[in-house]
Design an enzyme around this catalytic site. Structure first.
Site, short mmCIF file in Angstrom:
data_model
loop_
_atom_site.label_atom_id
_atom_site.label_comp_id
_atom_site.label_asym_id
_atom_site.label_seq_id
_atom_site.Cartn_x
_atom_site.Cartn_y
_atom_site.Cartn_z
N ARG A 127 -3.12 -7.81 3.07
CA ARG A 127 -3.27 -6.88 4.20
C ARG A 127 -2.19 -5.80 4.25
O ARG A 127 -1.90 -5.25 5.31
CB ARG A 127 -3.31 -7.63 5.53
CG ARG A 127 -4.52 -8.54 5.68
CD ARG A 127 -4.83 -8.84 7.13
NE ARG A 127 -6.02 -9.67 7.22
CZ ARG A 127 -6.00 -11.00 7.23
NH1 ARG A 127 -4.86 -11.65 7.14
NH2 ARG A 127 -7.11 -11.68 7.32
N LYS A 149 -3.28 9.15 0.95
CA LYS A 149 -4.64 8.88 0.48
C LYS A 149 -4.57 7.98 -0.75
O LYS A 149 -3.96 8.36 -1.75
CB LYS A 149 -5.36 10.17 0.12
CG LYS A 149 -5.86 10.94 1.33
CD LYS A 149 -6.81 12.05 0.88
CE LYS A 149 -7.40 12.78 2.07
NZ LYS A 149 -8.37 13.81 1.62
N GLU A 191 -2.51 23.34 -7.45
CA GLU A 191 -2.23 22.84 -6.10
C GLU A 191 -1.05 23.58 -5.48
O GLU A 191 -1.03 23.84 -4.27
CB GLU A 191 -1.96 21.32 -6.12
CG GLU A 191 -3.08 20.47 -6.70
CD GLU A 191 -4.30 20.28 -5.77
OE1 GLU A 191 -4.22 20.70 -4.60
OE2 GLU A 191 -5.31 19.73 -6.24
N LYS A 233 2.58 20.22 2.71
CA LYS A 233 1.66 19.09 2.84
C LYS A 233 2.09 18.19 3.99
O LYS A 233 1.26 17.72 4.78
CB LYS A 233 1.56 18.30 1.54
CG LYS A 233 0.57 17.14 1.66
CD LYS A 233 -0.19 16.82 0.40
CE LYS A 233 -1.29 15.82 0.69
NZ LYS A 233 -1.99 15.37 -0.52
N GLU A 243 -7.26 13.03 8.53
CA GLU A 243 -8.23 14.08 8.19
C GLU A 243 -9.40 14.16 9.14
O GLU A 243 -10.55 14.10 8.74
CB GLU A 243 -8.73 13.89 6.75
CG GLU A 243 -9.40 15.14 6.21
CD GLU A 243 -9.62 15.10 4.69
OE1 GLU A 243 -8.71 14.66 3.97
OE2 GLU A 243 -10.68 15.53 4.24
N ARG A 247 -6.27 18.78 8.51
CA ARG A 247 -5.95 18.32 7.16
C ARG A 247 -6.96 18.83 6.14
O ARG A 247 -6.65 18.95 4.95
CB ARG A 247 -5.86 16.79 7.12
CG ARG A 247 -5.42 16.28 5.77
CD ARG A 247 -5.00 14.81 5.78
NE ARG A 247 -4.68 14.39 4.41
CZ ARG A 247 -3.98 13.31 4.09
NH1 ARG A 247 -3.53 12.52 5.04
NH2 ARG A 247 -3.73 13.02 2.83
N ASN A 251 -8.16 20.90 1.36
CA ASN A 251 -9.29 20.85 0.42
C ASN A 251 -9.75 22.24 -0.01
O ASN A 251 -10.79 22.37 -0.65
CB ASN A 251 -10.44 20.08 1.05
CG ASN A 251 -10.11 18.63 1.21
OD1 ASN A 251 -9.62 18.00 0.26
ND2 ASN A 251 -10.32 18.09 2.39
N HIS A 254 -11.41 22.67 -3.23
CA HIS A 254 -11.82 21.34 -3.68
C HIS A 254 -13.31 21.06 -3.50
O HIS A 254 -13.87 20.26 -4.24
CB HIS A 254 -11.00 20.26 -2.96
CG HIS A 254 -9.59 20.15 -3.46
ND1 HIS A 254 -8.70 21.19 -3.36
CD2 HIS A 254 -8.92 19.15 -4.08
CE1 HIS A 254 -7.53 20.83 -3.89
NE2 HIS A 254 -7.64 19.59 -4.32
N HIS A 258 -14.66 19.82 -6.80
CA HIS A 258 -15.23 18.49 -7.03
C HIS A 258 -16.62 18.58 -7.64
O HIS A 258 -16.97 17.80 -8.54
CB HIS A 258 -15.30 17.70 -5.71
CG HIS A 258 -13.97 17.21 -5.22
ND1 HIS A 258 -13.70 17.00 -3.89
CD2 HIS A 258 -12.84 16.89 -5.88
CE1 HIS A 258 -12.45 16.56 -3.76
NE2 HIS A 258 -11.92 16.50 -4.96
N HIS A 271 -8.77 18.06 -13.12
CA HIS A 271 -8.92 18.32 -11.68
C HIS A 271 -8.34 19.67 -11.25
O HIS A 271 -9.01 20.46 -10.57
CB HIS A 271 -8.27 17.17 -10.89
CG HIS A 271 -8.27 17.37 -9.41
ND1 HIS A 271 -9.42 17.34 -8.65
CD2 HIS A 271 -7.26 17.61 -8.53
CE1 HIS A 271 -9.13 17.55 -7.38
NE2 HIS A 271 -7.82 17.72 -7.27
#
Lengths: 362, 362
Positions: A127, A149, A191, A233, A243, A247, A251, A254, A258, A271
């Site tokens: 956990r 993330k 980025e 960031k 998010e 946030r 992206n 992105h 993606h 990427h």
């Protein structure tokens, strides 16, 4: 910590989940001492891949052992395909066999794949156990290691299985960027440029003016761009950890990126390259619907191109691309959210975009 | 909600993770309306097993659909062995195929196995989607559905893979307890008795005085014991969401209980029975080292026995038992934490216990 004068610290303030990002040149040998400051037990599982282990495994292990930690290695083969539940299961086994308990730490030594995978294991083993990021690629240092993330891929999509789980420390040694191949370094720069466009026009200008120093891998310049990227960031993540709102601006580039990666089976572009093309595409959409000036569109495109990043992806099936975009995790109730620049330093989140305009810029 | 007069609400205050527990008799048809109050999308994956589906699937689906939700069923076979990563993967597949997005909810309809598994999927699908608990067993209503512990088992140990992930709502219909077999009902009572011992002497007395009504499944009494149990659990969890301190008192009876379950291969005792034996064992240890009076030891033992729960596990290998206890997730840096009662209504967390005393009471 070894009296290194260029050691910098960025705080990420998230209440009880707050942590520091330490940035410096040639600081890996000080890692163990930095970890002694944290409330963690004596066992640490270092998750890495054979390439990074070869380069930085010894210095990392020595630093941790010198500080009194017991190190267990969790080696995962190189490559995005190993960011999987199967790899996570192998790491759970390693952790359990080594007797890691709830106070033991999981340390990611590597790039984004290692960080996301190790973070997912840290988030879910017993956990949740303390997690430390030691990013060794530019992309990981400026983006994936910060913000919590963590994820593994699902056969049907990237990062489908994951959670938000903040590290206790991010420890970025820019010296590790010297062993990064050029293509991966440039991908990370996508980025970095993103932060300038979405948040800080001054930083964007700095990148334009200092691109030769960045390409020349000059110490202070690298520390500066990693630091400023992490600060931006951190600002964004502090306002919206999970998010649900702002946030999403991270992206930028992105949503298109993606889809480009997916349509080309992740085999044509890395990427950051896909994000670069995605930023250019978003800019063209923003310009088309009257948000962004032609001058700013050109400036951003020029910096991306000068960095050595691609600005278009050649022939692509527009309808297939649109379908892929609808499959993005960020899609809610069937609406695509676009992150579009209004000028360098400011973006807008909007779903009020006609499909015809999107198709026109693809 | 249908004007049901016995509808009760317990709040769990955890900042942005706060939620309500709704308790009542015959309230399942009001579930959909209750969910409309939450900020969730239109799709809901109901995770359940064939037994519960047979009993409560139709009424649940109808209630959700009447409220305008689209329902996707995620059916997992009956049994603890299906609280596994393989089941989680099957549920990810179902969720993905049905187009569940970040706003879609995962709803657990069933006992502890279903709740823990569905909660783990909710916590990790797309980095976390809204989660709703509809517990149908006494154990789940008074314990596992509240507090945010979610997990799947690992071949090497129970609940090794999991996280803390709070539901958006717990919706407990005590009418579902009428279809529970008696053994499972009694097992749930072990946790109810636990709350009296660790927190509330008055509640313990209430249980002594009203045991016949509880066994007679009297509505108001069932609502009362579920409500008070949830209140006590909420108080404890509010002070220590992630179990770094006081939350450990909820493990009274569990350190021994988990070891008993493991040593008997999970085939002799159900969880609540093992906890009952574990409480009696903890009491004997507490009495032996001078913490607990003989009178309170006897009173607790008597209530447990009258409830129809076991108070000892027969012959057991003491050394093997001790070794199992060292493998518990709660063990940190090699010390076992014992939760020992000082009197009915108050327990102490301590690792200052001689192994010889532990061996003497096993």
């Amino acid at each position: 910590m070894e009296g290194n004068e260029s050691l910098e610290e960025v705080r990420v303030e998230l209440g009880e989940n707050s942590y520091s990002i330490i940035i410096g040149n040639d600081i890996l040998s000080g890692l163990g001492a930095a970890l002694k400051e944290l409330p963690i037990g004596e066992k640490i599982m270092v998750v890495t891949n054979p390439t990074v282990q070869e380069l930085y495994g010894d210095i990392t292990i020595r630093s941790l052992e010198n500080a009194g930690f017991q190190v267990v290695m969790g080696i995962v083969p190189d490559g995005e395909q190993y960011k999987s539940m199967a790899s996570a299961q192998a790491l759970y086994d390693t952790a359990f066999a080594a007797g890691l308990d709830r106070k033991s730490a999981v340390l990611a030594l590597g790039g984004g794949v290692i960080g996301d995978l190790a973070g997912f294991v840290a988030a879910t083993y017993m956990r949740g156990v303390p997690f430390v990021q030691v990013p060794t690629t530019l992309l990981a240092q400026v983006d994936s290691s910060v913000g919590g993330k963590v994820a593994v891929n699902h056969p049907k999509g990237k990062n489908i299985i994951g959670s938000f789980y903040q590290p206790k420390l991010v420890y970025a040694d820019i010296n590790t960027l010297r062993t990064l191949d050029e293509r991966q370094f440039r991908a990370g720069m996508a980025e970095v440029i993103k932060y300038g466009v979405i948040w800080d026009a001054g930083f964007f200008s700095y990148l334009e003016e200092n691109l030769h120093k960045i390409k020349g891998m000059q110490n202070e310049t690298l520390v500066k761009i990693v630091r400023r990227s992490c600060e931006i960031k951190a600002h964004v993540v502090e306002q919206d950890e999970k998010e649900s709102g702002i946030r999403a601006i991270l992206n930028y580039g992105h949503t298109f990126g993606h889809a480009i990666e997916a349509l080309t089976n992740y085999s044509v572009f890395v990427h950051g390259e896909a994000v670069a093309i995605g930023m250019v595409t978003a800019n063209r959409l923003a310009q088309r619907i009257g948000l962004l000036s032609q001058a700013d569109l050109d400036r951003i495109g020029l910096l991306i191109a000068k960095t050595g990043l691609p600005v278009d992806c050649g022939n692509i099936n527009k309808q297939a691309m649109l379908r892929k975009m609808y499959f993005d995790k960020k899609v809610q109730s069937g609406r695509i959210k676009y992150i579009l620049p209004e000028k360098i330093g400011r973006v807008r989140i909007t779903d009020a975009v006609d499909e015809s305009d999107v198709l026109a810029v693809l």
